[in-house]
Design a protein around this motif. Structure first.
Motif, PDB file in Angstrom:
ATOM      1  N   TYR A  68       0.836  -1.206   0.000  1.00 45.35           N
ATOM      2  CA  TYR A  68       0.000   0.000   0.000  1.00 45.35           C
ATOM      3  C   TYR A  68       0.872   1.259   0.000  1.00 45.35           C
ATOM      4  O   TYR A  68       0.587   2.232  -0.713  1.00 45.35           O
ATOM      5  CB  TYR A  68      -0.925  -0.014   1.216  1.00 45.35           C
ATOM      6  N   VAL A  73      -2.185   2.015  -3.367  1.00 49.38           N
ATOM      7  CA  VAL A  73      -3.472   1.315  -3.432  1.00 49.38           C
ATOM      8  C   VAL A  73      -3.332  -0.034  -2.740  1.00 49.38           C
ATOM      9  O   VAL A  73      -2.225  -0.508  -2.481  1.00 49.38           O
ATOM     10  CB  VAL A  73      -3.940   1.101  -4.894  1.00 49.38           C
ATOM     11  N   ASP A  77      -5.536  -3.301  -6.839  1.00 49.50           N
ATOM     12  CA  ASP A  77      -6.429  -2.193  -7.177  1.00 49.50           C
ATOM     13  C   ASP A  77      -5.845  -1.355  -8.309  1.00 49.50           C
ATOM     14  O   ASP A  77      -4.665  -1.491  -8.666  1.00 49.50           O
ATOM     15  CB  ASP A  77      -6.650  -1.321  -5.934  1.00 49.50           C
ATOM     16  N   PRO A  82      -8.396   4.455  -8.090  1.00 53.79           N
ATOM     17  CA  PRO A  82      -8.546   3.470  -7.006  1.00 53.79           C
ATOM     18  C   PRO A  82     -10.001   3.201  -6.639  1.00 53.79           C
ATOM     19  O   PRO A  82     -10.828   4.116  -6.605  1.00 53.79           O
ATOM     20  CB  PRO A  82      -7.803   4.115  -5.836  1.00 53.79           C
ATOM     21  N   TYR A  84     -10.330   1.224  -3.841  1.00 58.12           N
ATOM     22  CA  TYR A  84     -10.085   0.920  -2.427  1.00 58.12           C
ATOM     23  C   TYR A  84     -10.571  -0.474  -2.052  1.00 58.12           C
ATOM     24  O   TYR A  84     -10.824  -0.765  -0.898  1.00 58.12           O
ATOM     25  CB  TYR A  84     -10.707   1.986  -1.513  1.00 58.12           C
ATOM     26  N   GLN A 308      -6.145  -0.789   5.715  1.00 58.64           N
ATOM     27  CA  GLN A 308      -6.344  -0.112   4.431  1.00 58.64           C
ATOM     28  C   GLN A 308      -7.301  -0.899   3.566  1.00 58.64           C
ATOM     29  O   GLN A 308      -7.282  -2.108   3.553  1.00 58.64           O
ATOM     30  CB  GLN A 308      -5.014   0.052   3.690  1.00 58.64           C
TER      31      GLN A 308
END
Length: 308
Positions: A68, A73, A77, A82, A84, A308
């Motif tokens: 990430y 991302v 992704d 993005p 998410y 995330q």
């Protein structure tokens, strides 16, 4: 002469056996040896569990977080647009690829507007679908190891080069079992946790409880950041809105049937060690499996909710 002879005779009589003190010492030593062996087994198992979580599960979380940070991302992704969601690049919105977003302004950019979402990013199938817990998602087209390597992310050693997503351990009956790590996105309302999760397949109930205790401080299969896959959601009754969770309801030889989307066949119907059919259709029914010490221990799948 008679007195000396009687003393010798008495001495021989005393030396014929052990005293109570000597027997007590021998029994105490035997008890200490047996206790030490039992403790050694527990220490060895705890050490193996600690290795599984510290050098495998936690290391994979660090790899996920590093991915990430490197790419901006989550795993799989779109960098330019993005979503998410893990594997967001393979989803579609308004009949167009999510990364292109053609026509996406006609709908809100929330997960419910994306189709083909929720696929599981792994480095191969590993255990067959639904054999180590119900509710397995389909495999994504993306490969976990390829994504990590292309992004320059260092993976845990796992079982070796090319098998970084796997970890071998010994169950409580002495049989080898394998952990496998994948990542996927869960929709809102999924009882194992909404959002992006790490999927850990091949856990014994004992190891699952240990990991749950370490990760969120409470060995509860329905609450916290570490939950069992396939758990049905709470009902809509107000009395169950914030009801307590449940334990990891399985042991070495017995599993508890869990209804999944109205399917009464639970866990693995071909495996006599696991709970199989809940004929009444009600939650909580159990079916005893074999109870032999040498059998392979029942295996489960858990979801670890990511930040995330």
């Amino acid at each position: 002469m008679k007195k000396m002879h009687s003393f010798r005779k008495l001495g021989r009589k005393v030396q014929q056996g052990f005293t109570l003190v000597e027997l007590a010492i021998v029994l105490a030593v035997i008890g200490l040896i047996i206790g030490a062996v039992a403790i050694a087994k527990d220490v060895q198992r705890n050490a193996e569990y600690q290795k599984a979580i510290n050098k495998f599960a936690y290391q994979w979380k660090m790899s996920y977080d590093q991915y990430y940070q490197r790419t901006g991302v989550v795993v799989g992704d779109c960098q330019q647009a993005p979503t998410y969601m893990i594997d967001g690049s393979e989803t579609s919105i308004n009949n167009s690829n999510a990364c292109a977003r053609a026509g996406s302004m006609a709908v809100p950019g929330i997960p419910a507007s994306f189709t083909n979402r929720g696929a599981k990013i792994c480095a191969g199938q590993g255990y067959a679908a639904d054999t180590v817990g119900q509710g397995d998602k389909a495999l994504a087209g993306l490969n976990l190891r390829t994504l990590m390597t292309q992004s320059g992310v260092r993976m845990p050693p796992g079982r070796g080069e090319g098998h970084e997503d796997r970890f071998l351990y010994i169950d409580s009956n002495g049989n080898p079992a394998e952990l496998q790590v994948c990542f996927q996105f869960n929709d809102a309302g999924v009882a194992s946790g909404a959002g992006n999760v790490m999927v850990i397949r091949g856990l014994t109930p004992d190891l699952a409880r240990y990991m749950d205790q370490v990760i969120d401080g409470k060995p509860d299969s329905r609450e916290g950041r570490f939950r069992i896959q396939g758990r049905p959601a709470h009902q809509t009754a107000a009395t169950e809105a914030n009801a307590p969770g449940t334990q990891w309801e399985a042991n070495n030889t017995q599993g508890v049937a869990i209804n999944v989307a109205g399917n009464s066949t639970q866990m693995n119907t071909s495996d006599t060690r696991q709970a199989v059919v809940n004929t009444s259709g009600s939650a909580g029914g159990t079916t005893d499996g074999r109870k032999l010490d040498e059998d392979q221990v029942i295996l489960l799948t858990a979801h670890w909710i990511m930040e995330q």
